[in-house]
Scaffold this active site. Structure first.
Site, short mmCIF file in Angstrom:
data_model
loop_
_atom_site.label_atom_id
_atom_site.label_comp_id
_atom_site.label_asym_id
_atom_site.label_seq_id
_atom_site.Cartn_x
_atom_site.Cartn_y
_atom_site.Cartn_z
N HIS A 74 0.71 -1.30 0.02
CA HIS A 74 0.08 -0.09 0.07
C HIS A 74 0.81 1.27 -0.10
O HIS A 74 1.18 1.83 0.87
CB HIS A 74 -0.93 -0.21 1.26
CG HIS A 74 -1.79 -1.45 1.32
ND1 HIS A 74 -2.43 -1.68 2.43
CD2 HIS A 74 -2.08 -2.27 0.23
CE1 HIS A 74 -3.28 -2.85 2.07
NE2 HIS A 74 -2.73 -3.07 0.98
N ASN A 75 1.35 1.52 -1.09
CA ASN A 75 2.36 2.40 -1.11
C ASN A 75 1.66 3.66 -1.90
O ASN A 75 0.85 3.43 -2.73
CB ASN A 75 3.60 2.10 -2.05
CG ASN A 75 4.23 0.84 -2.05
OD1 ASN A 75 3.63 -0.06 -2.54
ND2 ASN A 75 5.33 1.08 -1.08
#
Lengths: 257, 574
Positions: free
Chosen positions: B502-503
């Protein structure tokens, strides 16, 4: 077939397989044998002759052509067998990594593209890494593994005056612990813990990857932990309050669908 | 030599969710689109042998080949960044569908609080609640109510299964399909949550709970709980994936020219705008220039920033001065504070599961609880999930057990079906020294600089993790596990330790061109014909998986691009 029957058939299969393994002399003997080829063919059992091996093979319903080497020398294979069996030993649950053919799995993996790190970034300079930056060593997995096997023997000889595979199990554990803690000289600046981590990872993969890859012999890795392998759906099972043990299926079961 | 191709109205870089949605919407409106995807084309037929844990999860079959390109990483601005040489903490999708093929399918909306986080935090706690290092924390320039119709569209397209959650923003419509089933493990969580006074809900999922036909006429079957979601493609098409939803719709119009194995190296520019892209055929090495009126940059978070920086479009962010925008507000996801439960005499059917199967509570999310006495803002979801435990990846053992040898084997088998976690998924807020720029030394295979990530967890993360650990502990005790291991501390970030993908951030949206790269149509302030789509547009990451918000913003961007093609100019006044 009721769930209880299924369960029994799984257990039956497991125990008959165990009997076969015992009878075919695959268990540890720890003896020096004649030629490299002979030692490979007849495993470690000193009482077995070439003749009986042939008979054993003839009795096997389907001799496994996957059990052959594409990377290791026979002696490297034997050190690997001894090492994986301490990472994941035989116990009351069932066979260890050696009987599960994890060493065959490792041989095949190191011979392939993953052993040569083809999908890793390998450009630019290799600097010393901080702990949180991941390994920055240039050595390929296949070479790291071979250096590790050499080093297992060198270290075992230094400590106990014999090769790694000749050691008692507790001594082998001692050696592997030292490797895991990075205490052993391996090759250049490469840490022995890097080799150990590779050995550990490959052993677990060899126990639990689909049998197509050469390990997880007869899916016994899966059945030990009641993992059903590659089945297509669990709509009923997932809602059931009771645990439902299913006989494992490999990817081979999806061929021809 | 570069072959120059005839000009097209729109070129899209990357064919994941963002590129797929934009391509579907534009082609449906009669606009010709060239879609460039560096990987291969895919369909459900690719996954006939999909239940192969080694190939897909541990050899990263669906992921970008790092031998060609990676990122470099350092944890502080003074350190030397080194390349991520193999995968660990996050994975980067490749091929048609992108991360939308290998994701788990957890599909959330962000909270009303998220979109107005700065204003609402100051309103309730005063400006001093926002520490100096968090000065990049900003409102998004759009409210939840304005986002609602786009969320609704995305959820209907992907067929999201779920139930209405009281503590979240208001919905105009229920989820298009009912929630997934509740397993015994989820019922344990539900019982504990209810008796502790919370209101548990089933996590909203892109794994279809029943067969569904979406507004585009795409029909898909129900999830079979086979447990091969994350890292895998779905052979049933039950998991919402661009390759089985928006991309076939775009293809059907005859207006999408999809070119696979086409890796965009840079954007070309002329007079303050982009004039097209240069790409290379990854199979043959042949280079092409594709001129276009509009360039949609819709690759992964990392590559979105990198493409702009390598093309000299937009002003690079400088952590020393706080000026510039490209690379700013890189955020992640905080998952500290979980408890692991082990049972002596209970077995769960953990071999089954789905990527979004689980239960959660919302009481500790966002500003749903009073933060005046805690030293952090925002919060986390407390949740138990059942993804399906695959045996190479998942060998949970009680703390203190060695990770090899006789005891490891015994315990890992004993607890293989007798454990589950109560986890947290927490928000990640911007730190002025967490950012993305170009690496001064390391290059990709074509000689372009790699993206450099400078990132470390913050005081906010550590305080939040510790706070949440007490909650997960309470859950574990209420459930009554025999052994409970609680992780109380958020350790340092490690680029090779498995966590999540989850960048977010790097090319963020907002209202002020000095502080953001994009307006709320994801149109670049500094180059009006460039739209940059993806979680890269998030000014911070909430306590949720990013895809729902990424999808909603993509629908809004598609609307903006159509308006821009007609009218030109900036769609929002600065």
């Amino acid at each position: 077939m009721s769930e209880q029957e299924k369960k029994e058939s799984v257990l039956d299969k497991r125990s008959s397989r165990r009997t076969f393994i015992k009878n075919s002399g695959l268990t540890v003997g720890g003896v020096v044998l004649g030629g490299a080829l002979g030692s490979l063919l007849i495993k470690d059992d000193k009482s077995t002759t070439h003749n009986t091996v042939t008979q054993n093979h003839a009795k096997t319903p389907a001799a496994n052509p996957n059990v052959a080497l594409m990377f290791f020398t026979p002696s490297q294979y034997q050190v690997t067998q001894a090492a994986v069996d301490r990472i994941f030993p035989e116990d009351a649950n069932g066979p260890g990594a050696k009987e599960l053919n994890a060493a065959i799995y490792i041989d095949h993996q190191l011979a392939g593209p993953w052993g040569s790190n083809v999908k890793d970034y390998r450009l630019g300079a290799f600097y010393k890494a901080e702990e949180n930056q991941g390994p920055q060593t240039k050595i390929l997995r296949k070479d790291l593994f071979l250096a590790g096997l050499d080093s297992l023997n060198t270290y075992s000889n230094k400590q106990f005056k014999v090769d790694f595979k000749e050691l008692e199990a507790t001594q082998q554990d001692e050696v592997l612990l030292a490797f895991s803690e990075g205490k052993v000289e391996l090759y250049g600046k490469v840490s022995s813990s890097q080799f150990f981590n590779l050995l550990r990872t490959l052993t677990i993969e060899g126990v639990y990857a689909d049998p197509m890859y050469g390990g997880n012999n007869e899916m016994l890795g899966w059945s030990m932990r009641k993992y059903p392998g590659s089945r297509m759906q669990y709509v009923a099972e997932i809602q059931d309050e009771k645990f439902i043990e299913l006989e494992p299926q490999s990817l081979n079961s999806h061929m021809g669908h | 030599m570069v072959t120059k191709l005839p000009k097209v109205p729109v070129v899209v870089v990357g064919m994941g969710w963002a590129g797929g949605i934009v391509s579907a919407e534009l082609t449906k409106a009669g606009i010709n689109v060239v879609g460039l995807e560096r990987g291969k084309d895919r369909s459900t037929a690719d996954y006939t042998m999909g239940h192969d844990e080694l190939r897909y999860q541990h050899r990263q079959e669906l992921m970008q080949d790092l031998s060609k390109e990676t990122i470099t990483y350092r944890n502080t601005v003074s350190g030397k960044a080194l390349p991520m040489r193999h995968y660990g903490t996050f994975i980067v999708g490749d091929g048609v569908g992108g991360a939308g093929s290998h994701w788990n399918g957890q599909t959330y909306r962000f909270l009303p609080y998220d979109f107005e986080i700065r204003s609402k935090t100051i309103e309730r706690y005063g400006i001093e609640k926002i520490p100096a290092w968090m000065e990049g924390l900003n409102d998004w320039g759009i409210t939840y109510d304005e986002m609602e119709p786009y969320y609704d569209t995305f959820e209907k397209m992907a067929g999201i299964s779920g139930e209405t959650v009281e503590l979240w923003g208001k919905r105009t419509n229920p989820y298009p399909t009912p929630p997934l089933v509740k397993t015994p493990l989820m019922k344990e969580f539900e019982k504990a949550a209810t008796s502790l006074g919370y209101k548990p809900f089933v996590i909203p999922a892109a794994n279809l709970s029943e067969s569904y036909t979406n507004p585009d006429g795409i029909s898909r079957g129900a999830c079979q709980y086979c447990a091969y979601c994350e890292n895998f493609g779905c052979e049933y098409g039950a998991k919402g994936d661009p390759a089985v939803t928006v991309i076939p719709v775009a293809k059907q119009t005859g207006k999408l020219d999809l070119r696979t194995h086409s890796n965009v190296l840079e954007l070309t520019k002329s007079g303050g705008k982009a004039s097209g892209v240069i790409y290379v055929d990854m199979l043959t090495g042949e280079k092409f220039e594709q001129p276009a009126d509009v360039v949609v940059v819709a690759s992964y978070v990392f590559n979105n920033s990198r493409l702009l920086l390598n093309s000299g479009i937009g002003t690079p962010y400088d952590p020393k001065t706080g000026k510039g925008t490209i690379g700013k507000n890189y955020c992640y996801q905080v998952t500290a504070g979980g408890s692991q439960l082990f049972f002596e005499d209970r077995e769960f059917n953990l071999y089954g599961g789905a990527g979004a199967l689980g239960m959660e509570i919302a009481e500790y999310m966002g500003d749903n609880f009073d933060h005046s006495k805690v030293d952090f803002i925002h919060g986390a979801g407390i949740r138990s999930t059942q993804y399906g435990d695959r045996p190479i990846a998942v060998n949970r053992v009680p703390a203190g057990t060695p990770n090899w040898g006789a005891e490891f084997k015994e315990k890992s088998i004993k607890y293989a079906n007798s454990n589950f976690p109560v986890k947290t998924q927490g928000a990640s807020l911007p730190h002025k020294e967490n950012y993305l720029d170009l690496d001064p030394e390391f290059k990709d295979e074509f000689g372009y600089p790699l993206l450099r990530m400078t990132y470390e967890y913050t005081d906010n993360d550590r305080a939040m993790g510790k706070y949440m650990s007490a909650i997960t502990r309470k859950f574990a005790e209420e459930i009554g596990a025999d052994i409970i291991d609680t992780n109380e501390e958020q350790g340092p970030f490690n680029v090779n330790k498995d966590s999540n993908t989850h960048n977010t951030g790097g090319v963020i949206m907002g209202t002020d061109p000095e502080k953001s790269a994009l307006n709320t149509y994801l149109q670049m302030w500094e180059a009006e014909n460039v739209f940059v789509l993806g979680a890269s547009a998030f000014p911070h990451n909430s306590s949720f998986n990013p895809t729902g918000t990424l999808g909603a913003l993509s629908y809004r961007a598609a609307e903006g691009i159509q308006k821009y093609l007609k009218e030109g100019g900036l769609l929002v006044k600065a």
